[in-house]
Design a protein around this motif. Structure first.
Motif, PDB file in Angstrom:
ATOM      1  N   ARG A 185       0.796  -1.232   0.000  1.00 47.75           N
ATOM      2  CA  ARG A 185       0.000   0.000   0.000  1.00 47.75           C
ATOM      3  C   ARG A 185       0.826   1.278   0.000  1.00 47.75           C
ATOM      4  NH1 ARG A 185      -2.241  -3.111   4.019  1.00 47.75           N
ATOM      5  NH2 ARG A 185      -1.344  -1.705   5.527  1.00 47.75           N
ATOM      6  N   ASP A 186       2.063   1.224   0.534  1.00 44.21           N
ATOM      7  CA  ASP A 186       2.834   2.459   0.640  1.00 44.21           C
ATOM      8  C   ASP A 186       4.299   2.189   0.940  1.00 44.21           C
ATOM      9  OD1 ASP A 186       3.281   2.278   3.601  1.00 44.21           O
ATOM     10  OD2 ASP A 186       1.138   2.652   3.699  1.00 44.21           O
ATOM     11  N   ILE A 187       5.056   3.268   0.874  1.00 45.17           N
ATOM     12  CA  ILE A 187       6.428   3.291   1.376  1.00 45.17           C
ATOM     13  C   ILE A 187       6.380   4.255   2.553  1.00 45.17           C
ATOM     14  CG2 ILE A 187       8.831   3.901   0.905  1.00 45.17           C
ATOM     15  CD1 ILE A 187       8.223   3.440  -2.090  1.00 45.17           C
ATOM     16  N   SER A 188       6.787   3.794   3.721  1.00 44.25           N
ATOM     17  CA  SER A 188       6.759   4.662   4.897  1.00 44.25           C
ATOM     18  C   SER A 188       8.191   4.956   5.328  1.00 44.25           C
ATOM     19  CB  SER A 188       5.974   4.012   6.034  1.00 44.25           C
ATOM     20  OG  SER A 188       6.551   2.779   6.379  1.00 44.25           O
ATOM     21  N   ILE A 189       8.453   6.230   5.569  1.00 43.25           N
ATOM     22  CA  ILE A 189       9.792   6.665   5.941  1.00 43.25           C
ATOM     23  C   ILE A 189       9.705   7.483   7.221  1.00 43.25           C
ATOM     24  CG2 ILE A 189      11.875   7.868   5.188  1.00 43.25           C
ATOM     25  CD1 ILE A 189       9.441   7.368   2.512  1.00 43.25           C
ATOM     26  N   SER A 190      10.566   7.178   8.177  1.00 43.90           N
ATOM     27  CA  SER A 190      10.683   7.971   9.396  1.00 43.90           C
ATOM     28  C   SER A 190      12.051   8.615   9.405  1.00 43.90           C
ATOM     29  CB  SER A 190      10.521   7.102  10.644  1.00 43.90           C
ATOM     30  OG  SER A 190       9.217   6.600  10.724  1.00 43.90           O
ATOM     31  N   PHE A 191      12.074   9.904   9.653  1.00 44.04           N
ATOM     32  CA  PHE A 191      13.312  10.669   9.784  1.00 44.04           C
ATOM     33  C   PHE A 191      13.385  11.159  11.224  1.00 44.04           C
ATOM     34  CE2 PHE A 191      11.644  11.566   5.467  1.00 44.04           C
ATOM     35  CZ  PHE A 191      12.669  11.047   4.693  1.00 44.04           C
ATOM     36  N   VAL A 192      14.509  10.924  11.898  1.00 42.12           N
ATOM     37  CA  VAL A 192      14.656  11.360  13.285  1.00 42.12           C
ATOM     38  C   VAL A 192      16.007  12.037  13.450  1.00 42.12           C
ATOM     39  CG1 VAL A 192      14.698  10.667  15.714  1.00 42.12           C
ATOM     40  CG2 VAL A 192      13.261   9.408  14.083  1.00 42.12           C
ATOM     41  N   LYS A 193      15.977  13.207  14.095  1.00 41.70           N
ATOM     42  CA  LYS A 193      17.213  13.912  14.443  1.00 41.70           C
ATOM     43  C   LYS A 193      16.900  14.809  15.631  1.00 41.70           C
ATOM     44  CE  LYS A 193      20.999  16.586  12.459  1.00 41.70           C
ATOM     45  NZ  LYS A 193      21.525  17.183  11.230  1.00 41.70           N
ATOM     46  N   SER A 194      17.782  14.801  16.612  1.00 45.51           N
ATOM     47  CA  SER A 194      17.619  15.619  17.816  1.00 45.51           C
ATOM     48  C   SER A 194      16.255  15.420  18.454  1.00 45.51           C
ATOM     49  CB  SER A 194      17.824  17.101  17.486  1.00 45.51           C
ATOM     50  OG  SER A 194      19.098  17.306  16.928  1.00 45.51           O
ATOM     51  N   SER A 195      15.804  14.170  18.537  1.00 42.37           N
ATOM     52  CA  SER A 195      14.527  13.791  19.142  1.00 42.37           C
ATOM     53  C   SER A 195      13.309  14.354  18.417  1.00 42.37           C
ATOM     54  CB  SER A 195      14.475  14.215  20.618  1.00 42.37           C
ATOM     55  OG  SER A 195      15.504  13.564  21.329  1.00 42.37           O
ATOM     56  N   ILE A 196      13.483  14.823  17.203  1.00 45.86           N
ATOM     57  CA  ILE A 196      12.360  15.298  16.397  1.00 45.86           C
ATOM     58  C   ILE A 196      12.110  14.260  15.310  1.00 45.86           C
ATOM     59  CG2 ILE A 196      11.518  17.094  14.843  1.00 45.86           C
ATOM     60  CD1 ILE A 196      13.300  19.048  16.444  1.00 45.86           C
ATOM     61  N   ARG A 197      10.860  13.830  15.192  1.00 44.71           N
ATOM     62  CA  ARG A 197      10.507  12.773  14.251  1.00 44.71           C
ATOM     63  C   ARG A 197       9.524  13.297  13.212  1.00 44.71           C
ATOM     64  NH1 ARG A 197       7.888   6.926  15.745  1.00 44.71           N
ATOM     65  NH2 ARG A 197       7.013   6.526  13.706  1.00 44.71           N
TER      66      ARG A 197
ATOM     67  N   HIS B  54       2.018   6.963  -0.549  1.00 44.24           N
ATOM     68  CA  HIS B  54       0.969   5.996  -0.865  1.00 44.24           C
ATOM     69  C   HIS B  54       1.063   5.517  -2.304  1.00 44.24           C
ATOM     70  CE1 HIS B  54      -1.116   6.841   2.889  1.00 44.24           C
ATOM     71  NE2 HIS B  54      -0.875   8.109   2.663  1.00 44.24           N
ATOM     72  N   ARG B  55       0.751   4.248  -2.494  1.00 43.54           N
ATOM     73  CA  ARG B  55       0.645   3.675  -3.837  1.00 43.54           C
ATOM     74  C   ARG B  55      -0.819   3.775  -4.274  1.00 43.54           C
ATOM     75  NH1 ARG B  55       5.457   1.010  -4.485  1.00 43.54           N
ATOM     76  NH2 ARG B  55       6.395   0.161  -2.608  1.00 43.54           N
ATOM     77  N   ILE B  56      -1.042   4.029  -5.547  1.00 44.90           N
ATOM     78  CA  ILE B  56      -2.400   4.074  -6.073  1.00 44.90           C
ATOM     79  C   ILE B  56      -2.875   2.638  -6.293  1.00 44.90           C
ATOM     80  CG2 ILE B  56      -3.842   4.806  -8.014  1.00 44.90           C
ATOM     81  CD1 ILE B  56      -1.812   7.137  -8.422  1.00 44.90           C
TER      82      ILE B  56
END
Length: 179
Positions: free
Chosen positions: A46-58, A64-66
């Motif tokens: 259904r999707d590609i999920s990406i989490s970016f984290v730096k200095s405790s900020i997410r 989303h895929r069609i």
């Protein structure tokens, strides 16, 4: 601190609309990683999920895929693609943003009929209740789900959701996961 109980920023895009493709997603991932962000990438149908984290900020970015004429947003809410083809420009906190059009229809599909009512902590119950029962599983996955639930229950586990004090809420979800 815009939403007191929220500790992250969620963003979303649609692969195949407005010039977004997997190559562009990979360039963004690489740029964040090169700038010393922790990056976690998850892929599913259904999707590609990406989490970016730096200095405790997410920041969470879901691409989303069609699927047919829709996308599926967490927790598997089917959302018509037409809401994203002609975005609407709005002003919010002194900035201009492009949002689904019409935004009210999008918000009702995503958060329910009472989307205008702030929920605060505890909104998770409403989110879990919106998860459809096996709507997104293919035939093979439904077969394995049937086998696990009915013929091999020892291969399944239970999840109990507790409140902050460790008490079980009024609803025992009782769903199973494959292990």
């Amino acid at each position: 601190r815009f939403i007191p109980w929220d500790d992250e920023m969620d963003t979303a895009s649609i692969i195949g609309l407005h010039g977004l493709d997997e190559e562009a997603i990979n360039r963004v991932i690489k740029a964040f990683a090169e700038n010393e962000y922790y990056v976690h990438v998850g892929h599913n149908t259904r999707d590609i999920s990406i989490s970016f984290v730096k200095s405790s900020i997410r920041v969470d970015w879901t691409c989303h895929r069609i699927i047919g004429d829709s996308i599926y947003q967490y927790p598997a809410a089917k959302t018509p693609l037409r809401l994203f083809t002609q975005l609407k420009e709005i002003e919010f906190i002194g900035e201009k943003f492009l949002v689904p059009n019409p935004p009210e229809e999008y918000l009702q599909l995503k958060y329910g009929i009472d989307w205008k009512t702030p929920k605060g902590p505890g909104f998770e119950k409403d989110v879990v209740e919106k998860i459809p029962d096996a709507d997104l599983l293919n035939h093979r996955q439904r077969f394995y789900q049937f086998l696990t639930k009915n013929l091999m229950p020892w291969r399944a586990g239970r999840i109990r959701v507790l409140d902050r004090e460790g008490n079980r809420g009024s609803t025992d979800l009782g769903f199973r996961i494959r292990v």
